[in-house]
Design a protein around this motif. Structure first.
Motif: not given
Length: 876
Positions: A8-9, A24-25, A54-61
């Protein structure tokens, strides 16, 4: 995934290769094992020790895994979620649920959104029955952040689900939690804001609560209290709730209107602009609702007293109009250069005043005229502009004959005001002049006459050289002037004749204005729209000049194609060139239609047929959706002009027809192409036959596509009728494929819910398409009795369908005329069909309804023709 935090980072790395590898991963992990991927994202969000980014991006995904702009894609994602293992779903839900109490506001907010997306997938299938109750229970906590995110979640849930997916107990629990958070006793304005925003979305669900006086009173009380909260955001949201009340619960508002009026006056006069805008919007919503109710009452007839109409606007008029007039003087001097999209208190007030005028009609005039006459000659530009804006705003609604003397007196003054030193004033004046022509131009005592036309045109054409924004409004004024001069098809109309000598000068000026160095897309579009209307208003005297425009337009298209072929043309430049091509194709279509409309001028366009078609094929080859649409419309116009001579172009055109019919994503292109196929059928008749296999196959594919917008499907059904009418008995080989589609459409039509006006309108379109298809089949087979006999087995189902549609009070006149026409065609072409009509005598009442003296003459004629054919078969 081994280390999702690192991946994520890496997606935010400044290095493009690192970013692409990480993305891609993530994509691979999602495709290989969706459940495990979502669990890992949820764990990332729920772990406080992980980096915030990374937490914010994980939530968005995670949220996007259940969401998409395209409804079909979103439904597919939701289906994948609900069919996933329940343990995985519960793990994910548990992670995001617990984070509603996270100390980090961003994480709380994201998790509230994720919970709403999960609710959108699960609640329709009753997979999360305790959700609303659990959220209500959260409101008992002292944790301010948790209560705020809980209220956010409730608001987002209301955006995701339909009314039928909530039990009444859930609605009550939801509103209890929301209203609790809105109370003036609540110390946290963040909670009051979250609660008020949630109520904006929840108003649609509160129908039962608004029926109960005590609950309704409490909801309205806390909302009105919120409009005077110290926090401007809460005040704005509270007025948004009142707008929702006006739109959804108009019938229940009478006890509250005095208080609401006082609140709106206070907000409009002295509050922040964001709050004032919503206060004005409340009255716009009321006026709009009352206009709709006036129409409903008119449609229902005088004997229907079920429609509630409180006359709020009429009663408030003496106080409401002064409030709105004051808003007109609050112009922002710095905003004009930003264009027409600027929305401020003055614009909102003028828009609301226009709705008020539409609502109360003549009654508004006497309330507004003193303000206009007192300020239109003021030394203060704000007052001059406000008075002009007020006059323009009240022109739609009152009787044109009442306004005509005032408008005639005002017009010379307005034309002179186009020289005002203030751009604001010139801009509004040009718009108002256009409104005069649009709404008062056809009054019994005309505002424009052959005597003053030259002076009006001279000033307007000169003002095309003003600043782009003003020039655009002048284009609008010229367009409306042309429309009012040519308000019928009579070439000898005195105003059309009077306009003819100025045709060339106006056209040249509009073309020059469109090519100004400072002309952005909006001004170019306004120039060409005005040019098209001037061409439509022209006479045969102007035909040679109109013809001269053809090579000019073709040359301009040639220039755009050359520009596109240059190396290094970027997407933005391509889009701008495409917009110009679209405008040029639109004007070319107008020229073709104008010159082909009369036999005496048709040859003027036919002699350019080859050049026009060659250019259109090249433009179509550029593969731009916007241009494809406009070019196809021009193709249809040329087909109409050239009739069966168009056959020579079909081989080259057909690939583009196929491309258009396959374009489901840009469905308007597909829709236009379907219409052009109909034009080609009418032009070519049987000569369209060599291309019918491919066309019919693609149309059938389109009907079965879930990706194609539903609005395209009724025209496809009509298109089958066009093809059948063109090729006659040769359509026989398609009957086995097309008729089952028509029967499926009939079933769909009878099952379509009448939820709203949009669905009723769509169903009328669908039914019209069905009947036009049957009409084309019956008329196309008329001369071959053996082919008609094949359709006879379907006759009973068609009549049953017509009988059901006849019971529907929401059917429109086009549907009625089409289905009566089909009955006449059946009686005209089918031997032995009389027995079916004897068994289904509904048609007698239907024909009687259509023969009523108040009906449209075309409908009456169709009904009388059908009646004659049916009675001959029945032997009556």
């Amino acid at each position: 995934m081994a280390d999702i935090t690192a991946v994520l980072s890496a997606t935010t790395s400044p290095d493009a290769a690192t970013r692409e590898a990480a993305e891609a991963q993530l994509k691979q992990a999602q495709e290989q094992n969706l459940g495990a991927f979502l669990q890992s994202l949820a764990n990332e969000v729920a772990t406080e020790a992980k980096p915030l980014d990374s937490r914010r991006l994980a939530g968005l995904i995670l949220k996007n895994a259940l969401d998409a702009r395209d409804e079909t894609v979103k439904a597919d994602k939701q289906e994948k979620w609900v069919t996933m293992d329940a343990n995985i779903r519960n793990t994910v839900k548990g992670c995001v649920w617990n984070q509603l109490g996270s100390p980090v506001q961003e994480i709380r907010h994201t998790c509230a959104q994720v919970i709403a997306k999960i609710a959108g997938a699960e609640m329709p299938k009753a997979l999360w029955p305790s959700l609303v109750t659990d959220l209500q229970n959260n409101m008992a906590t002292r944790d301010t952040g948790k209560r705020q995110s809980t209220l956010e979640a409730l608001g987002y849930i209301c955006e995701e689900i339909e009314h039928e997916h909530l039990q009444e107990a859930d609605v009550n629990a939801m509103l209890t939690a929301i209203v609790q958070g809105m109370r003036k006793e609540e110390e946290s304005n963040e909670i009051r804001l979250a609660a008020t925003n949630a109520l904006v979305n929840a108003m649609y669900f509160a129908e039962g609560n608004f029926e109960r006086e005590q609950e309704r009173n409490y909801i309205m009380q806390v909302t009105c209290e919120a409009t005077v909260c110290a926090d401007v955001r809460v005040r704005q949201a509270a007025f948004e709730v009142l707008v929702g009340a006006a739109e959804n619960y108009y019938e229940k508002l009478q006890p509250y209107m005095t208080a609401i009026f006082d609140l709106t006056v206070k907000a409009t006069k002295g509050d922040e602009e964001s709050v004032a805008l919503q206060a004005i919007e409340f009255w716009s919503a009321i006026a709009d609702e009352e206009v709709c109710r006036q129409d409903d009452i008119a449609d229902a007839g005088e004997g229907n007293h079920q429609i509630v109409y409180h006359r709020f606007v009429e009663q408030a008029l003496p106080h409401l109009v002064p409030m709105l007039l004051e808003t007109l003087t609050k112009q922002d001097e710095d905003e004009l250069d930003e264009g027409d999209d600027v929305w401020n208190v003055a614009m909102a007030g003028g828009t609301c005043l226009g709705l008020v005028a539409t609502c109360v009609q003549d009654a508004v005039v006497d309330h507004v005229m003193p303000f206009i006459t007192g300020n239109i000659g003021s030394q203060e530009w704000r007052l001059r502009e406000a008075a002009t804006f007020a006059f323009g705003s009240i022109l739609e609604g009152p009787d044109p004959d009442k306004l005509a003397p005032v408008a005639a007196q005002a017009l010379p003054f307005l034309l002179n005001a186009l020289n005002d030193p203030k751009t604001h004033v010139r801009d509004t004046t040009a718009w108002t002049i256009g409104r005069v022509f649009e709404f008062v131009g056809e009054a019994q005592s005309p505002v424009v006459n052959p005597g003053n036309l030259e002076g009006i045109l001279k000033i307007l054409v000169e003002k095309l050289q003003d600043k782009p924004l003003v020039a655009g409004k002048v284009c609008y004024a010229l367009l409306r002037l042309a429309t009012s001069c040519a308000n019928d098809d009579d070439e000898q109309n005195p105003m059309r004749v009077a306009l003819a000598p100025y045709f060339q000068g106006i056209v040249q000026s509009l073309l020059q204005t469109s090519e100004r160095p400072d002309a952005e897309q909006s001004l170019r579009m306004e120039c060409y729209e005005s040019l098209n209307e001037i061409i439509r208003a022209s006479t045969q005297q102007n035909a040679p000049i109109t013809q001269q425009l053809v090579p000019m337009v073709l040359q301009k298209l040639e220039t755009t194609l050359a520009a596109l072929s240059q190396p290094g043309v970027g997407p933005e430049a391509q889009e701008k060139i495409g917009e110009v091509q679209g405008l040029l194709c639109g004007t070319l279509q107008t020229i073709v239609q104008k010159l082909s409309g009369e036999d005496s001028t048709k040859m003027m366009i036919i002699q350019f047929g080859d050049q026009i078609m060659q250019m259109l094929l090249r433009v179509l080859g550029a593969r731009s959706a916007t241009v494809h649409e406009e070019a196809m419309l021009c193709v249809g116009a040329l087909a109409y002009a050239t009739d069966d001579q168009f056959e020579k172009y079909m081989q080259a055109l057909y690939p583009f027809i196929e491309v258009g019919l396959k374009n489901h994503e840009e469905y308007e292109v597909c829709n236009v192409t379907v219409g052009v196929v109909g034009d080609l059928c009418r032009a070519l008749d049987a000569k369209i036959l060599p291309f019918c296999d491919g066309i019919v196959y693609q149309l059938l594919q389109d009907l079965q596509s879930t990706a194609l917008h539903r609005s395209v499907k009724p025209p496809i059904l009509s298109c089958f009728g066009d093809i059948a009418l063109a090729i006659g008995p040769a359509f026989e080989k398609y009957v086995g494929y097309v008729v089952p589609m028509l029967q499926s459409a009939q079933q769909l039509s009878l099952q379509t819910p009448k939820d709203d006006e949009e669905m009723i309108e769509y169903n009328n379109m669908l039914r019209n398409g069905i009947f036009e298809a049957y009409a084309g089949l019956l008329q196309g087979f008329k001369d071959d009795k053996s082919k008609v006999e094949q359709l006879k087995s379907h006759a009973v189902y068609v009549l049953q369908f017509i009988a059901e549609v006849a019971k529907d009070g929401d059917r429109d006149e086009a549907v009625t005329r089409a289905m009566v026409g089909v009955m006449g065609d059946m009686a005209d072409t089918m031997e032995g069909v009389g027995e079916l009509f004897k068994q289904n005598m509904f048609w007698v009442e239907l024909i009687r309804e259509c023969e009523d003296q108040y009906q449209d003459q075309q409908l009456r004629d169709t009904a009388q023709w059908a009646k004659g054919k049916i009675t001959m078969r029945v032997g009556m």
